[in-house]
Structure formats: C-alpha cells, structure tokens
Design a protein around this motif. Structure first.
Motif, PDB file in Angstrom:
ATOM      1  N   HIS A  24      -7.246 -14.322  13.449  1.00 59.39           N
ATOM      2  CA  HIS A  24      -6.412 -15.387  12.891  1.00 59.39           C
ATOM      3  C   HIS A  24      -6.086 -16.452  13.938  1.00 59.39           C
ATOM      4  O   HIS A  24      -5.856 -17.616  13.593  1.00 59.39           O
ATOM      5  CB  HIS A  24      -5.121 -14.771  12.338  1.00 59.39           C
ATOM      6  N   ALA A  25      -6.077 -16.052  15.207  1.00 54.95           N
ATOM      7  CA  ALA A  25      -5.800 -16.999  16.290  1.00 54.95           C
ATOM      8  C   ALA A  25      -6.969 -17.957  16.514  1.00 54.95           C
ATOM      9  O   ALA A  25      -6.787 -19.062  17.050  1.00 54.95           O
ATOM     10  CB  ALA A  25      -5.486 -16.240  17.578  1.00 54.95           C
ATOM     11  N   VAL A  26      -8.179 -17.550  16.095  1.00 60.10           N
ATOM     12  CA  VAL A  26      -9.366 -18.410  16.241  1.00 60.10           C
ATOM     13  C   VAL A  26      -9.465 -19.376  15.070  1.00 60.10           C
ATOM     14  O   VAL A  26      -9.710 -20.574  15.241  1.00 60.10           O
ATOM     15  CB  VAL A  26     -10.652 -17.555  16.323  1.00 60.10           C
ATOM     16  N   HIS A  27      -9.271 -18.871  13.877  1.00 58.18           N
ATOM     17  CA  HIS A  27      -9.285 -19.678  12.658  1.00 58.18           C
ATOM     18  C   HIS A  27      -8.477 -18.921  11.606  1.00 58.18           C
ATOM     19  O   HIS A  27      -8.580 -17.700  11.515  1.00 58.18           O
ATOM     20  CB  HIS A  27     -10.723 -19.888  12.152  1.00 58.18           C
ATOM     21  N   PRO A  28      -7.664 -19.610  10.802  1.00 57.61           N
ATOM     22  CA  PRO A  28      -6.836 -18.896   9.826  1.00 57.61           C
ATOM     23  C   PRO A  28      -7.653 -17.982   8.905  1.00 57.61           C
ATOM     24  O   PRO A  28      -8.662 -18.392   8.337  1.00 57.61           O
ATOM     25  CB  PRO A  28      -6.183 -20.030   9.025  1.00 57.61           C
ATOM     26  N   ILE A  29      -7.186 -16.753   8.781  1.00 57.06           N
ATOM     27  CA  ILE A  29      -7.778 -15.797   7.841  1.00 57.06           C
ATOM     28  C   ILE A  29      -7.071 -15.984   6.501  1.00 57.06           C
ATOM     29  O   ILE A  29      -5.841 -16.001   6.437  1.00 57.06           O
ATOM     30  CB  ILE A  29      -7.602 -14.348   8.342  1.00 57.06           C
ATOM     31  N   THR A  30      -7.844 -16.120   5.435  1.00 54.07           N
ATOM     32  CA  THR A  30      -7.267 -16.321   4.109  1.00 54.07           C
ATOM     33  C   THR A  30      -6.944 -15.000   3.434  1.00 54.07           C
ATOM     34  O   THR A  30      -5.911 -14.871   2.772  1.00 54.07           O
ATOM     35  CB  THR A  30      -8.227 -17.157   3.238  1.00 54.07           C
ATOM     36  N   ALA A  31      -7.822 -14.011   3.589  1.00 51.57           N
ATOM     37  CA  ALA A  31      -7.613 -12.735   2.892  1.00 51.57           C
ATOM     38  C   ALA A  31      -8.166 -11.577   3.699  1.00 51.57           C
ATOM     39  O   ALA A  31      -9.154 -11.720   4.420  1.00 51.57           O
ATOM     40  CB  ALA A  31      -8.287 -12.766   1.520  1.00 51.57           C
ATOM     41  N   VAL A  32      -7.510 -10.447   3.572  1.00 52.37           N
ATOM     42  CA  VAL A  32      -8.003  -9.191   4.126  1.00 52.37           C
ATOM     43  C   VAL A  32      -8.257  -8.253   2.949  1.00 52.37           C
ATOM     44  O   VAL A  32      -7.384  -8.051   2.097  1.00 52.37           O
ATOM     45  CB  VAL A  32      -6.996  -8.569   5.107  1.00 52.37           C
ATOM     46  N   GLN A  33      -9.474  -7.722   2.894  1.00 49.25           N
ATOM     47  CA  GLN A  33      -9.814  -6.771   1.846  1.00 49.25           C
ATOM     48  C   GLN A  33      -9.665  -5.361   2.405  1.00 49.25           C
ATOM     49  O   GLN A  33     -10.148  -5.052   3.495  1.00 49.25           O
ATOM     50  CB  GLN A  33     -11.251  -7.006   1.350  1.00 49.25           C
ATOM     51  N   LEU A  34      -8.980  -4.534   1.642  1.00 46.94           N
ATOM     52  CA  LEU A  34      -8.725  -3.164   2.086  1.00 46.94           C
ATOM     53  C   LEU A  34      -8.639  -2.250   0.879  1.00 46.94           C
ATOM     54  O   LEU A  34      -8.411  -2.692  -0.244  1.00 46.94           O
ATOM     55  CB  LEU A  34      -7.437  -3.105   2.912  1.00 46.94           C
ATOM     56  N   GLU A  35      -8.867  -0.974   1.117  1.00 49.73           N
ATOM     57  CA  GLU A  35      -8.738  -0.003   0.029  1.00 49.73           C
ATOM     58  C   GLU A  35      -7.262   0.277  -0.185  1.00 49.73           C
ATOM     59  O   GLU A  35      -6.552   0.677   0.730  1.00 49.73           O
ATOM     60  CB  GLU A  35      -9.497   1.291   0.353  1.00 49.73           C
ATOM     61  N   TRP A  36      -6.814   0.060  -1.423  1.00 44.93           N
ATOM     62  CA  TRP A  36      -5.392   0.258  -1.735  1.00 44.93           C
ATOM     63  C   TRP A  36      -5.281   0.738  -3.168  1.00 44.93           C
ATOM     64  O   TRP A  36      -5.725   0.070  -4.105  1.00 44.93           O
ATOM     65  CB  TRP A  36      -4.628  -1.052  -1.548  1.00 44.93           C
ATOM     66  N   SER A  37      -4.735   1.902  -3.322  1.00 48.95           N
ATOM     67  CA  SER A  37      -4.511   2.474  -4.649  1.00 48.95           C
ATOM     68  C   SER A  37      -3.373   3.479  -4.519  1.00 48.95           C
ATOM     69  O   SER A  37      -2.858   3.724  -3.421  1.00 48.95           O
ATOM     70  CB  SER A  37      -5.769   3.173  -5.170  1.00 48.95           C
ATOM     71  N   LEU A  38      -3.006   4.066  -5.632  1.00 47.09           N
ATOM     72  CA  LEU A  38      -1.929   5.057  -5.610  1.00 47.09           C
ATOM     73  C   LEU A  38      -2.157   6.149  -4.582  1.00 47.09           C
ATOM     74  O   LEU A  38      -1.218   6.644  -3.975  1.00 47.09           O
ATOM     75  CB  LEU A  38      -1.801   5.697  -7.001  1.00 47.09           C
ATOM     76  N   TRP A  39      -3.417   6.534  -4.369  1.00 47.06           N
ATOM     77  CA  TRP A  39      -3.656   7.648  -3.442  1.00 47.06           C
ATOM     78  C   TRP A  39      -4.307   7.195  -2.123  1.00 47.06           C
ATOM     79  O   TRP A  39      -4.719   8.041  -1.333  1.00 47.06           O
ATOM     80  CB  TRP A  39      -4.437   8.775  -4.127  1.00 47.06           C
ATOM     81  N   THR A  40      -4.375   5.908  -1.886  1.00 43.90           N
ATOM     82  CA  THR A  40      -4.847   5.401  -0.586  1.00 43.90           C
ATOM     83  C   THR A  40      -3.872   4.331  -0.126  1.00 43.90           C
ATOM     84  O   THR A  40      -3.949   3.176  -0.546  1.00 43.90           O
ATOM     85  CB  THR A  40      -6.260   4.812  -0.700  1.00 43.90           C
ATOM     86  N   ARG A  41      -2.946   4.721   0.749  1.00 47.11           N
ATOM     87  CA  ARG A  41      -1.837   3.833   1.075  1.00 47.11           C
ATOM     88  C   ARG A  41      -1.635   3.663   2.581  1.00 47.11           C
ATOM     89  O   ARG A  41      -0.597   3.170   3.016  1.00 47.11           O
ATOM     90  CB  ARG A  41      -0.563   4.370   0.413  1.00 47.11           C
ATOM     91  N   ASP A  42      -2.647   4.027   3.365  1.00 41.55           N
ATOM     92  CA  ASP A  42      -2.484   3.970   4.819  1.00 41.55           C
ATOM     93  C   ASP A  42      -2.284   2.549   5.338  1.00 41.55           C
ATOM     94  O   ASP A  42      -1.690   2.352   6.403  1.00 41.55           O
ATOM     95  CB  ASP A  42      -3.686   4.624   5.513  1.00 41.55           C
ATOM     96  N   ALA A  43      -2.760   1.542   4.608  1.00 37.39           N
ATOM     97  CA  ALA A  43      -2.646   0.157   5.074  1.00 37.39           C
ATOM     98  C   ALA A  43      -1.208  -0.361   5.013  1.00 37.39           C
ATOM     99  O   ALA A  43      -0.887  -1.379   5.636  1.00 37.39           O
ATOM    100  CB  ALA A  43      -3.549  -0.756   4.243  1.00 37.39           C
ATOM    101  N   GLU A  44      -0.346   0.333   4.279  1.00 36.77           N
ATOM    102  CA  GLU A  44       1.020  -0.156   4.088  1.00 36.77           C
ATOM    103  C   GLU A  44       1.841  -0.144   5.369  1.00 36.77           C
ATOM    104  O   GLU A  44       2.801  -0.894   5.506  1.00 36.77           O
ATOM    105  CB  GLU A  44       1.725   0.679   3.008  1.00 36.77           C
ATOM    106  N   GLU A  45       1.452   0.706   6.305  1.00 35.13           N
ATOM    107  CA  GLU A  45       2.269   0.867   7.509  1.00 35.13           C
ATOM    108  C   GLU A  45       2.148  -0.303   8.474  1.00 35.13           C
ATOM    109  O   GLU A  45       3.145  -0.817   8.959  1.00 35.13           O
ATOM    110  CB  GLU A  45       1.891   2.168   8.226  1.00 35.13           C
ATOM    111  N   GLY A  46       0.913  -0.749   8.766  1.00 37.20           N
ATOM    112  CA  GLY A  46       0.756  -1.808   9.762  1.00 37.20           C
ATOM    113  C   GLY A  46      -0.017  -3.018   9.281  1.00 37.20           C
ATOM    114  O   GLY A  46       0.310  -4.157   9.626  1.00 37.20           O
TER     115      GLY A  46
END
Length: 346
Positions: free
Chosen positions: A170-192
């Motif tokens: 993001h410091a090089v050029h603005p990032i518009t979106a991050v794609q990640l696996e997110w569902s009721l049973w995959t929630r590891d991205a919520e922490e950081g």
C-alpha cells in the motif's frame, strides 16, 4: 429486470461494485473438476449481470486460461460496460508444477495475456493471486503501478497477503481490495488482516464464503463431488474431520429453518453482516443457486443471531486446516525486505 443487489464502494480508491460478486472459477476445468457447457455458463453470467451481480471474479489460472476466455465471450455485445471485472496473476502451473511468481517481467506478461484472453482494453481490478515469498512485494507493486499508469488496469488487489505485506504494498501504490477466505468456519483473517485493511481504507473480498460449498448441503456436498474435485482432499472434508464438522452444518441448518431461509443463505448473510466494506463472491454454475445467493442480501441478522452463528463455528469447533499442505504454504504470506532484492540484482 429490477435489481435487488445493492452497490458498495470497494475500498477508498473509487471502485464501486455490486455488494455480492460472482466467483467464476467453477465454470471452467480446474480444481473443481470438469468444465461446464460454455453456452450454459454464458447464460448464467448474463443472468447474473441482469440481476445486478456485476462484480465478476476470474484468474489466469482458472482452467488454466479457459475461464478468462469464457468471460471474454460472455462480455461481448455491450456487457463489458455493465461489469466490474477482476482477474489475477501469480500462480503458474508450468509443466504441471505449482509455482508462485511476482517477478516484474512475469507480472507484465500475465497482464498482457489476460487482456487478450478477456478481449478488453483494461482490467478493473487486478490481483496478485498469491504472494511470491522470494520477491519483495515492493518490486511486484512497482510493475503493477506502471500498468495502472498505462491504463491497462484500474485498481490493484492482493490475495492471501499478510498484514505487513499489505502495508508495504500500500505504501508503493494504494491497494483497493484484499481477497481472502472468509466464512463462518474460516475466520483467521479477523485478527490482523481485516483490521489492517480497515485502517488503510482497503476493501475486503471474501472468497469461499460458503465454506467451499459446505454450507449448501453439509456432508452431502462432499459425497456428490467428482473424483477430480480437489475439495475431496481438503483436510476439513476428510471423513474423520467431516464427521465432526457436520455438527456445525446441522446447527446452521436448524437456525436457517427458524429464519425461513436456506443454510447457504444464512451463512452468506453472516458474511454480508461483517461490514459494508466486505463483498463476498460465491461461485456457482446454476442459475437457481445464483438467485438463492442473491436472496441472502435481504436476510437481516441481529447482533444476537450473529453471535449465535459464531458460537457454532468458533476456531476450536472446526476440525482440519482450510487448505492442504501445498496451498497452505502461501496463506497470508510475507515477502523478503526490499534490501535483499537490491543485493541479489546487483
């Protein structure tokens, strides 16, 4: 046809998309087995667009290549102007071996090839599909920035990147979106990762929001997979884990019955309720499933219902990793410091 699909701003750079997208991977030969009839898939894509689902997600590796060609055909005749088109680069299957590459020359070659297959002048959102752990993200982003300046892509995205990688990119050029696996049973991205995206004004695109199909019909889904479908070998779908995980589906199904919806609609509604900066991209190859997914947008969940759903599938309640050992290597990846690249190229 009047659209029941609301619009959202994905990130803070100006990209406006349908609040629910369409993952197109399963339409072509690839991880989910055999390709579907082209004519049927084009009809499905047109149905989605006419219904208001205009955010289409593909990649050069889907097929490989076949999915981008399919979308190129589907977007003829004025359809291109009605959609937000996302594609990806970074995963190579050269000689049958999985490889991840973020080298600048590779980035450019992939983009040029995708533009030709899609038969478009510009890709709206172009993701680095997986992070090359041997190339500093600043180097990859430098080439993507050039592609934006040349008008070949409008916005840049990352997929399966760590919080620190997102910040550096993001410091090089603005990032518009991050794609990640997110569902009721995959929630590891919520922490950081999710908090980092929100701090930086980056939109979140949730892939596999239905647990790779698990929240459609539970264990029955696994029984009906073809022998070529890679999901058969995912840890969560192996018999010893599936016997445990089916309890999660049964509880979601019970609540869906109370709410008067399907379990997949309930699971998808949960993702929608995680924030107005979140766009799930469920994939399907059937019009009836697409219409059902759109129905999830009208389901309202109270904070108490959200908490109840989350109590069914907390981290320790789910057995098995979300990926196999090979793909797991590139989950939420970091890259080496820029100084290491300068040394290696001198």
């Amino acid at each position: 046809m009047a659209s029941s699909v609301r619009r959202i701003n994905l990130g803070s750079q100006g990209l406006n998309v349908s609040a629910q997208g369409l993952g197109c991977m399963g339409m072509s030969a690839g991880p989910y087995g055999t390709p579907k009839p082209e004519e049927d898939m084009i009809a499905l894509i047109h149905h989605a667009i006419n219904a208001g689902v205009t955010f289409l997600d593909t990649s050069d590796m889907y097929g490989p290549f076949a999915n981008e060609i399919l979308l190129g055909k589907a977007l003829k005749g004025g359809m291109r102007e009605r959609v937000e088109l996302a594609s990806k680069f970074g995963i190579s299957l050269a000689n049958g071996k999985l490889d991840i590459c973020g080298d600048p020359a590779y980035v450019r070659a992939c983009c040029e090839a995708s533009l030709k297959r899609l038969d478009v002048d510009c890709i709206d959102l172009y993701y680095q599909h997986r992070i090359d752990t041997s190339v500093p993200v600043e180097v990859t982003m430098g080439e993507l920035k050039k592609l934006v300046e040349e008008g070949k892509i409008k916005y840049i995205g990352l997929s399966e990147a760590s919080a620190s990688t997102i910040r550096r990119a993001h410091a090089v050029h603005p990032i518009t979106a991050v794609q990640l696996e997110w569902s009721l049973w995959t929630r590891d991205a919520e922490e950081g990762i999710v908090p980092t995206c929100r701090e930086l004004g980056i939109g979140i695109v949730a892939y596999s929001p239905l647990g790779r199909g698990f929240f459609t019909s539970g264990p029955k889904m696994v029984e009906n997979l073809s022998s070529r479908d890679y999901r058969k070998n995912l840890p969560r779908f192996r018999y010893e884990n599936l016997e445990h995980n089916k309890n999660i589906f049964e509880r979601v199904n019970e609540m869906a019955t109370r709410k008067g919806c399907t379990p997949s609609q309930l699971a998808l509604a949960w993702v929608h309720h995680k924030g107005n900066d979140v766009c799930p991209i469920p994939g399907t190859t059937r019009i009836e499933n697409l219409d059902q997914n759109i129905g999830a947008l009208s389901i309202k969940l109270t904070p108490e219902e959200m908490a109840e759903l989350e109590s069914y599938a907390f981290a320790d309640a789910v057995k098995g990793d979300r990926n196999d050992s090979i793909l797991g290597t590139w989950e939420n990846s970091d890259t080496p410091p820029l100084s290491s690249w300068k040394k290696s190229t001198n």
